[in-house]
Design an enzyme around this catalytic site. Structure first.
Site, PDB file in Angstrom:
ATOM      1  N   GLU A  77      -5.954  35.897 112.145  1.00  0.00           N
ATOM      2  CA  GLU A  77      -6.822  34.938 112.786  1.00  0.00           C
ATOM      3  C   GLU A  77      -6.991  33.527 112.059  1.00  0.00           C
ATOM      4  O   GLU A  77      -6.835  32.608 112.476  1.00  0.00           O
ATOM      5  CB  GLU A  77      -8.326  35.442 112.706  1.00  0.00           C
ATOM      6  CG  GLU A  77      -8.112  36.314 114.047  1.00  0.00           C
ATOM      7  CD  GLU A  77      -9.588  37.172 114.053  1.00  0.00           C
ATOM      8  OE1 GLU A  77     -10.183  37.371 115.352  1.00  0.00           O
ATOM      9  OE2 GLU A  77      -9.918  37.900 113.142  1.00  0.00           O
TER      10      GLU A  77
ATOM     11  N   GLY B  49      -7.989  39.689 110.363  1.00  0.00           N
ATOM     12  CA  GLY B  49      -8.818  38.341 110.047  1.00  0.00           C
ATOM     13  C   GLY B  49      -7.686  37.258 109.391  1.00  0.00           C
ATOM     14  O   GLY B  49      -7.809  36.190 109.526  1.00  0.00           O
TER      15      GLY B  49
ATOM     16  N   ALA C 170     -10.105  42.037 106.926  1.00  0.00           N
ATOM     17  CA  ALA C 170     -11.494  42.456 106.325  1.00  0.00           C
ATOM     18  C   ALA C 170     -11.294  43.773 105.363  1.00  0.00           C
ATOM     19  O   ALA C 170     -10.286  44.371 105.693  1.00  0.00           O
ATOM     20  CB  ALA C 170     -12.460  42.869 107.594  1.00  0.00           C
TER      21      ALA C 170
ATOM     22  N   GLU D 284      -6.893  45.387 114.737  1.00  0.00           N
ATOM     23  CA  GLU D 284      -8.133  45.943 114.932  1.00  0.00           C
ATOM     24  C   GLU D 284      -8.365  47.110 116.000  1.00  0.00           C
ATOM     25  O   GLU D 284      -9.093  47.905 115.806  1.00  0.00           O
ATOM     26  CB  GLU D 284      -9.178  44.748 115.136  1.00  0.00           C
ATOM     27  CG  GLU D 284      -9.265  43.629 113.944  1.00  0.00           C
ATOM     28  CD  GLU D 284      -8.419  42.534 114.093  1.00  0.00           C
ATOM     29  OE1 GLU D 284      -8.661  41.521 113.679  1.00  0.00           O
ATOM     30  OE2 GLU D 284      -7.273  42.688 114.897  1.00  0.00           O
TER      31      GLU D 284
END
Length: 136
Positions: A62, A59, A14, A82
């Site tokens: 992920e 992300g 992000a 994060e």
């Protein structure tokens, strides 16, 4: 299907600057579509491969976890940093990571926010193969 981001970065996750100004409601609003997109990738009925070179963080990691297989360059760094921002992975990282590497290793990565290099990622089962970056 092959997921590939580029030579230096697979996917960095992000936009942190954007996240800093977002309140809780905005974060929740953004999380649902991202989770839905990653779930759709994970359900593709054909074999999927994440071809990881460089960084796959947050992300980005992920995203790699949605693939059936992960091949990475020996220059790859993967992780879920994060927690260093006071949040947890929000796009399936806690669930997919734990299923792939086991709960203890997943907790290590999620709770510490540390990055793992390609060889450690291979050793813990986060990636399936390590090759030279040009061979990814």
């Amino acid at each position: 299907m092959v997921l590939y981001g580029g030579e230096k970065v697979f996917a960095a996750g992000a936009d942190i600057k954007e996240m800093i100004t977002a309140d809780y409601a905005a974060m929740v609003e953004r999380a649902a579509p991202l989770q839905a997109a990653f779930d759709a990738l994970a359900r593709i009925p054909k074999p999927t491969v994440a071809a990881v070179t460089g960084y796959a963080l947050g992300g980005g990691c992920e995203l790699a976890l949605t693939a059936d297989f992960r091949v990475c360059g020996d220059n790859a760094k993967l992780g879920q940093p994060e927690i260093l921002l006071g949040i947890i992975p929000g796009a399936g990282g806690t669930q997919r990571l734990a299923r792939l590497v086991g709960p203890a290793k997943a907790k290590d990565l999620v709770y510490s926010g540390r990055f793992v290099g390609a060889e450690e990622a291979l050793a813990i089962g986060l990636v399936d193969k390590v090759v030279a970056p040009d061979d990814v």
